[in-house]
Design a protein around this motif. Structure first.
Motif, PDB file in Angstrom:
ATOM      1  N   MET A   1      73.700 -34.051   1.425  1.00 29.88           N
ATOM      2  CA  MET A   1      72.725 -34.784   0.456  1.00 29.88           C
ATOM      3  C   MET A   1      71.280 -34.784   1.281  1.00 29.88           C
ATOM      4  SD  MET A   1      72.521 -38.388  -1.480  1.00 29.88           S
ATOM      5  CE  MET A   1      73.134 -37.961  -3.005  1.00 29.88           C
ATOM      6  N   ARG A   2      70.538 -34.274   0.562  1.00 34.51           N
ATOM      7  CA  ARG A   2      69.147 -34.196   1.381  1.00 34.51           C
ATOM      8  C   ARG A   2      68.539 -35.739   1.054  1.00 34.51           C
ATOM      9  NH1 ARG A   2      65.287 -32.031   3.987  1.00 34.51           N
ATOM     10  NH2 ARG A   2      63.206 -32.359   3.409  1.00 34.51           N
ATOM     11  N   LEU A   3      67.895 -36.103   2.407  1.00 33.26           N
ATOM     12  CA  LEU A   3      67.330 -37.455   2.491  1.00 33.26           C
ATOM     13  C   LEU A   3      66.044 -37.145   1.880  1.00 33.26           C
ATOM     14  CD1 LEU A   3      68.318 -38.886   5.875  1.00 33.26           C
ATOM     15  CD2 LEU A   3      69.216 -39.295   3.864  1.00 33.26           C
ATOM     16  N   ASN A   4      65.425 -38.189   1.243  1.00 33.11           N
ATOM     17  CA  ASN A   4      63.867 -38.236   0.672  1.00 33.11           C
ATOM     18  C   ASN A   4      63.076 -38.526   1.598  1.00 33.11           C
ATOM     19  OD1 ASN A   4      62.114 -37.918  -1.338  1.00 33.11           O
ATOM     20  ND2 ASN A   4      62.360 -39.849  -2.166  1.00 33.11           N
ATOM     21  N   VAL A   5      62.710 -37.562   2.725  1.00 28.99           N
ATOM     22  CA  VAL A   5      61.918 -37.655   3.541  1.00 28.99           C
ATOM     23  C   VAL A   5      60.641 -36.693   3.548  1.00 28.99           C
ATOM     24  CG1 VAL A   5      63.681 -38.559   5.148  1.00 28.99           C
ATOM     25  CG2 VAL A   5      63.185 -36.154   5.283  1.00 28.99           C
ATOM     26  N   GLY A   6      60.698 -35.988   2.377  1.00 31.61           N
ATOM     27  CA  GLY A   6      59.596 -35.130   2.335  1.00 31.61           C
ATOM     28  C   GLY A   6      59.859 -33.506   2.735  1.00 31.61           C
ATOM     29  N   ALA A   7      59.032 -32.663   2.267  1.00 30.93           N
ATOM     30  CA  ALA A   7      59.245 -31.341   2.474  1.00 30.93           C
ATOM     31  C   ALA A   7      58.751 -31.176   4.052  1.00 30.93           C
ATOM     32  CB  ALA A   7      58.463 -30.523   1.658  1.00 30.93           C
ATOM     33  N   PRO A   8      59.675 -30.048   4.758  1.00 28.15           N
ATOM     34  CA  PRO A   8      59.300 -29.922   6.284  1.00 28.15           C
ATOM     35  C   PRO A   8      57.690 -29.794   6.438  1.00 28.15           C
ATOM     36  CG  PRO A   8      61.178 -28.847   5.500  1.00 28.15           C
ATOM     37  CD  PRO A   8      60.662 -29.189   4.135  1.00 28.15           C
ATOM     38  N   ASN A   9      57.020 -29.008   5.538  1.00 25.64           N
ATOM     39  CA  ASN A   9      55.611 -28.978   5.740  1.00 25.64           C
ATOM     40  C   ASN A   9      54.743 -30.029   5.553  1.00 25.64           C
ATOM     41  OD1 ASN A   9      56.010 -28.645   2.908  1.00 25.64           O
ATOM     42  ND2 ASN A   9      54.512 -27.055   2.830  1.00 25.64           N
ATOM     43  N   GLU A  10      55.394 -31.229   5.051  1.00 26.25           N
ATOM     44  CA  GLU A  10      54.678 -32.252   4.556  1.00 26.25           C
ATOM     45  C   GLU A  10      54.817 -33.409   5.461  1.00 26.25           C
ATOM     46  OE1 GLU A  10      55.889 -33.252   0.802  1.00 26.25           O
ATOM     47  OE2 GLU A  10      54.567 -31.764  -0.267  1.00 26.25           O
ATOM     48  N   ARG A  11      56.275 -33.520   6.063  1.00 30.20           N
ATOM     49  CA  ARG A  11      56.697 -34.541   7.019  1.00 30.20           C
ATOM     50  C   ARG A  11      55.982 -34.681   8.412  1.00 30.20           C
ATOM     51  NH1 ARG A  11      61.281 -36.366  10.038  1.00 30.20           N
ATOM     52  NH2 ARG A  11      61.829 -38.330   9.479  1.00 30.20           N
ATOM     53  N   ALA A  12      55.456 -35.692   8.645  1.00 32.58           N
ATOM     54  CA  ALA A  12      54.743 -35.776  10.027  1.00 32.58           C
ATOM     55  C   ALA A  12      54.991 -37.312  10.428  1.00 32.58           C
ATOM     56  CB  ALA A  12      53.393 -35.268   9.983  1.00 32.58           C
ATOM     57  N   PRO A  13      56.077 -37.361  10.888  1.00 32.52           N
ATOM     58  CA  PRO A  13      56.415 -39.096  11.103  1.00 32.52           C
ATOM     59  C   PRO A  13      55.655 -39.589  12.345  1.00 32.52           C
ATOM     60  CG  PRO A  13      58.226 -37.748  11.997  1.00 32.52           C
ATOM     61  CD  PRO A  13      57.346 -36.471  11.057  1.00 32.52           C
ATOM     62  N   HIS A  14      55.130 -38.750  13.201  1.00 34.03           N
ATOM     63  CA  HIS A  14      54.484 -39.347  14.321  1.00 34.03           C
ATOM     64  C   HIS A  14      53.048 -38.670  14.086  1.00 34.03           C
ATOM     65  CE1 HIS A  14      57.992 -41.052  15.961  1.00 34.03           C
ATOM     66  NE2 HIS A  14      58.557 -40.043  15.815  1.00 34.03           N
ATOM     67  N   ALA A  15      52.468 -38.428  13.206  1.00 35.38           N
ATOM     68  CA  ALA A  15      51.130 -37.751  13.016  1.00 35.38           C
ATOM     69  C   ALA A  15      50.113 -39.198  13.771  1.00 35.38           C
ATOM     70  CB  ALA A  15      50.809 -37.625  11.662  1.00 35.38           C
TER      71      ALA A  15
END
Length: 197
Positions: A1-15
């Motif tokens: 199951m894919r976690l709801n963490v955003g699409a790879p091109n949107e996810r930037a947890p340490h921006a």
């Protein structure tokens, strides 16, 4: 199951940084190691005063394993198989390994061996084998598979010695040494030989 963490091109947890380091930045030179060896807080188990404190290089580098690197030719000749011991699916380390339902789920101790390594030792699929080195030995049922490369065997940890065929378990063969950074175990830096039991 894919976690709801955003699409790879949107996810930037340490921006914005927010790294769990003293500087809050991604560190190539670990400031937390400035005073010597350390164990990351999540692994400390409440024993902050027992930090090793041995000097370490704060810049990550490669340090070859003591056994499986092959640097000790005599050891490699006597014990040509590298043994890794991953966690089992039905036990939590060794917890639940005494429960009948979990034992049925996990099955008896197996040792996954490459067919060429098995053939050189006249081991057939399903044979009971002895895995050994100078530290100790254990027994398990051979499972021949090309899922492991030649020179490598895999045996899950977690079995209780008193509940196994030979009265021993995989950690009888592993070193009690610790790695240089953080004091982690070196269980997968393990040379063994295998033979029919």
């Amino acid at each position: 199951m894919r976690l709801n963490v955003g699409a790879p091109n949107e996810r930037a947890p340490h921006a914005q940084g927010n790294f769990k380091t003293p500087s809050g930045k991604c560190e190539f030179k670990a400031s937390a190691a400035a005073n010597g060896n350390f164990i990351v807080p999540v692994w400390r188990n409440g024993y902050n005063e027992m930090q090793p404190g041995d000097p370490v290089d704060p810049v990550p580098n490669y340090i070859p394993p003591l056994e499986v690197s092959g640097s000790d030719a005599e050891l490699s000749k006597r014990y040509p198989i590298s043994l890794i011991s991953p966690k089992p699916h039905a036990f939590l380390n060794s917890q639940y390994a005494n429960e009948a339902m979990q034992q049925r789920r996990q099955g008896e101790q197996t040792v996954v061996v490459h067919p060429n390594d098995a053939a050189a030792r006249k081991i057939n699929n399903g044979d009971y084998i002895r895995v050994f080195n100078d530290r100790g030995s254990f027994e398990g049922k051979a499972e021949l598979s090309t899922d492991v490369r030649e020179g490598l065997a895999v045996a899950n940890l977690g079995y209780w010695p008193g509940l196994t065929r030979g009265g021993s378990a995989v950690n009888a063969t592993t070193s009690s040494a610790h790695c240089n950074l953080g004091g982690a175990g070196c269980q997968s830096d393990n040379r063994v030989e295998i033979a029919r039991a």
